[in-house]
Design an enzyme around this catalytic site. Structure first.
Site, PDB file in Angstrom:
ATOM      1  CB  SER A   8      42.972  32.088  64.822  1.00 13.11           C
ATOM      2  OG  SER A   8      43.589  32.824  65.856  1.00 13.11           O
ATOM      3  CG  HIS A  33      44.515  34.642  61.575  1.00 12.78           C
ATOM      4  ND1 HIS A  33      44.336  35.613  60.622  1.00 12.78           N
ATOM      5  CD2 HIS A  33      44.144  35.216  62.759  1.00 12.78           C
ATOM      6  CE1 HIS A  33      43.885  36.718  61.194  1.00 12.78           C
ATOM      7  NE2 HIS A  33      43.763  36.501  62.487  1.00 12.78           N
ATOM      8  CG  ASP A  35      44.730  36.586  66.057  1.00 10.40           C
ATOM      9  OD1 ASP A  35      44.304  37.414  65.244  1.00 10.40           O
ATOM     10  OD2 ASP A  35      44.290  35.425  66.153  1.00 10.40           O
ATOM     11  CG  MET A  37      45.987  40.614  70.506  1.00 10.07           C
ATOM     12  SD  MET A  37      44.835  39.840  71.652  1.00 10.07           S
ATOM     13  CE  MET A  37      44.037  38.674  70.565  1.00 10.07           C
ATOM     14  CG  HIS A  66      44.588  40.288  62.885  1.00  9.27           C
ATOM     15  ND1 HIS A  66      43.492  39.771  63.548  1.00  9.27           N
ATOM     16  CD2 HIS A  66      44.353  41.634  62.783  1.00  9.27           C
ATOM     17  CE1 HIS A  66      42.652  40.749  63.842  1.00  9.27           C
ATOM     18  NE2 HIS A  66      43.153  41.886  63.397  1.00  9.27           N
ATOM     19  CG  MET A  68      44.038  42.810  66.558  1.00 11.82           C
ATOM     20  SD  MET A  68      43.272  41.374  67.331  1.00 11.82           S
ATOM     21  CE  MET A  68      44.470  40.143  66.879  1.00 11.82           C
ATOM     22  CG  MET A 137      38.210  42.707  63.143  1.00  5.94           C
ATOM     23  SD  MET A 137      39.226  41.222  63.141  1.00  5.94           S
ATOM     24  CE  MET A 137      38.639  40.348  64.604  1.00  5.94           C
ATOM     25  CG  PHE A 143      39.162  38.817  74.504  1.00  5.11           C
ATOM     26  CD1 PHE A 143      39.989  38.448  75.550  1.00  5.11           C
ATOM     27  CD2 PHE A 143      38.778  40.153  74.378  1.00  5.11           C
ATOM     28  CE1 PHE A 143      40.414  39.402  76.478  1.00  5.11           C
ATOM     29  CE2 PHE A 143      39.204  41.101  75.299  1.00  5.11           C
ATOM     30  CZ  PHE A 143      40.024  40.721  76.350  1.00  5.11           C
ATOM     31  CG  ASP A 175      39.911  37.226  62.757  1.00  2.66           C
ATOM     32  OD1 ASP A 175      39.604  36.200  63.381  1.00  2.66           O
ATOM     33  OD2 ASP A 175      40.903  37.931  63.053  1.00  2.66           O
ATOM     34  N   GLY A 177      34.440  34.210  65.405  1.00  2.00           N
ATOM     35  CA  GLY A 177      33.202  33.442  65.507  1.00  2.00           C
ATOM     36  C   GLY A 177      32.858  32.628  64.270  1.00  2.00           C
ATOM     37  CB  SER A 198      36.808  28.729  69.444  1.00  2.00           C
ATOM     38  OG  SER A 198      37.277  29.932  69.956  1.00  2.00           O
TER      39      SER A 198
END
Ligand code: DX5
Ligand code: ZN
Length: 216
Positions: A8, A33, A35, A37, A66, A68, A137, A143, A175, A177, A198
């Site tokens: 990501s 990926h 994101d 938002m 993705h 959001m 998710m 975040f 997606d 963690g 991360s």
């Protein structure tokens, strides 16, 4: 089957996106990926189409976008113009999900439907044969760097059962963690695609981390 690995870009260095995209281009990752938002559907804003235009030009990997955002159908043409491989919309943002899925497919992209952690897998029953990807998710969206929600592993198993029972060919994407530890359990439960922010970009060597996720 090795999982599809989609780092990501949200966790990349926004001060030098080109360096991180070059790194991903040379890595074993399968997709990038992205994101998006809007500060309404989720309590954060990331990047928009003017930035993503350059990301798309620099990347040689398929883009997994993705959204959001509320009313994601408004952006089908913009996502298509990026040359995106797939467009993921949230079930919770689409009262007319069946129509949106058809519109994404008519635009020539793979159609992904994303579920928030609190949305049950059974909500997919009447759309599962129409979608190319279901993304679960495993954190609340908005975040990067959040703690993995354990119940997600059970949801992957439930979704695998639903897909098998309905002869759907949808891929299962997860997606939030995701790292080598959670990723291994997700793959064992039936996940096909791992999104990792991360864990990839904060690793001492992101390419080694990508290779490790690929070989779970
Ligand atoms: C969260 C985003 C994720 C995020 C994942 O709202 O959809 O794609 O980048 O980040 P990590 O892997 O750090 O949880
Ligand atoms: Zn995402």
């Amino acid at each position: 089957m090795k999982p599809i690995v989609a780092p990501s870009l949200l966790a990349a260095n926004f001060g030098n996106l080109q360096a991180d995209i070059d790194m991903l281009n040379q890595s074993e990752c399968d997709w990038i990926h992205i994101d998006i938002m809007d500060g309404v559907f989720v309590p954060n804003i990331s990047f928009g189409f003017p930035v993503l235009k350059f990301v798309a030009q620099l990347s040689n990997k398929p883009l997994d976008v993705h959204l959001m955002v509320v009313q994601p159908e408004k952006f089908i043409n913009e996502v298509k113009a990026l040359g995106a491989y797939c467009m993921n919309v949230h079930m919770e943002a689409c009262p007319h999900l069946h129509r949106v899925v058809q519109q994404i497919k008519d635009a020539g992209m793979k159609a992904g439907v994303t579920l928030n952690p609190s949305t049950p897998v059974m909500m997919l029953k009447d759309i599962i044969r129409d979608v190319d990807i279901v993304m679960l998710m495993s954190v609340n969206p908005g975040f990067g760097g959040q703690k993995f929600i354990e119940h997600s592993v059970e949801k992957v198993r439930e979704l695998r059962d639903l897909i098998d029972q309905t002869d759907s060919s949808a891929l299962i994407e997860v997606d939030g963690g995701v790292n080598c530890e959670t990723g291994k359990r997700l793959v064992e439960a039936g996940a096909d695609v791992l999104v990792a922010g991360s864990s990839v970009f904060k690793a001492p060597c992101p390419q080694v981390e990508i290779a490790a996720l690929k070989n779970l």
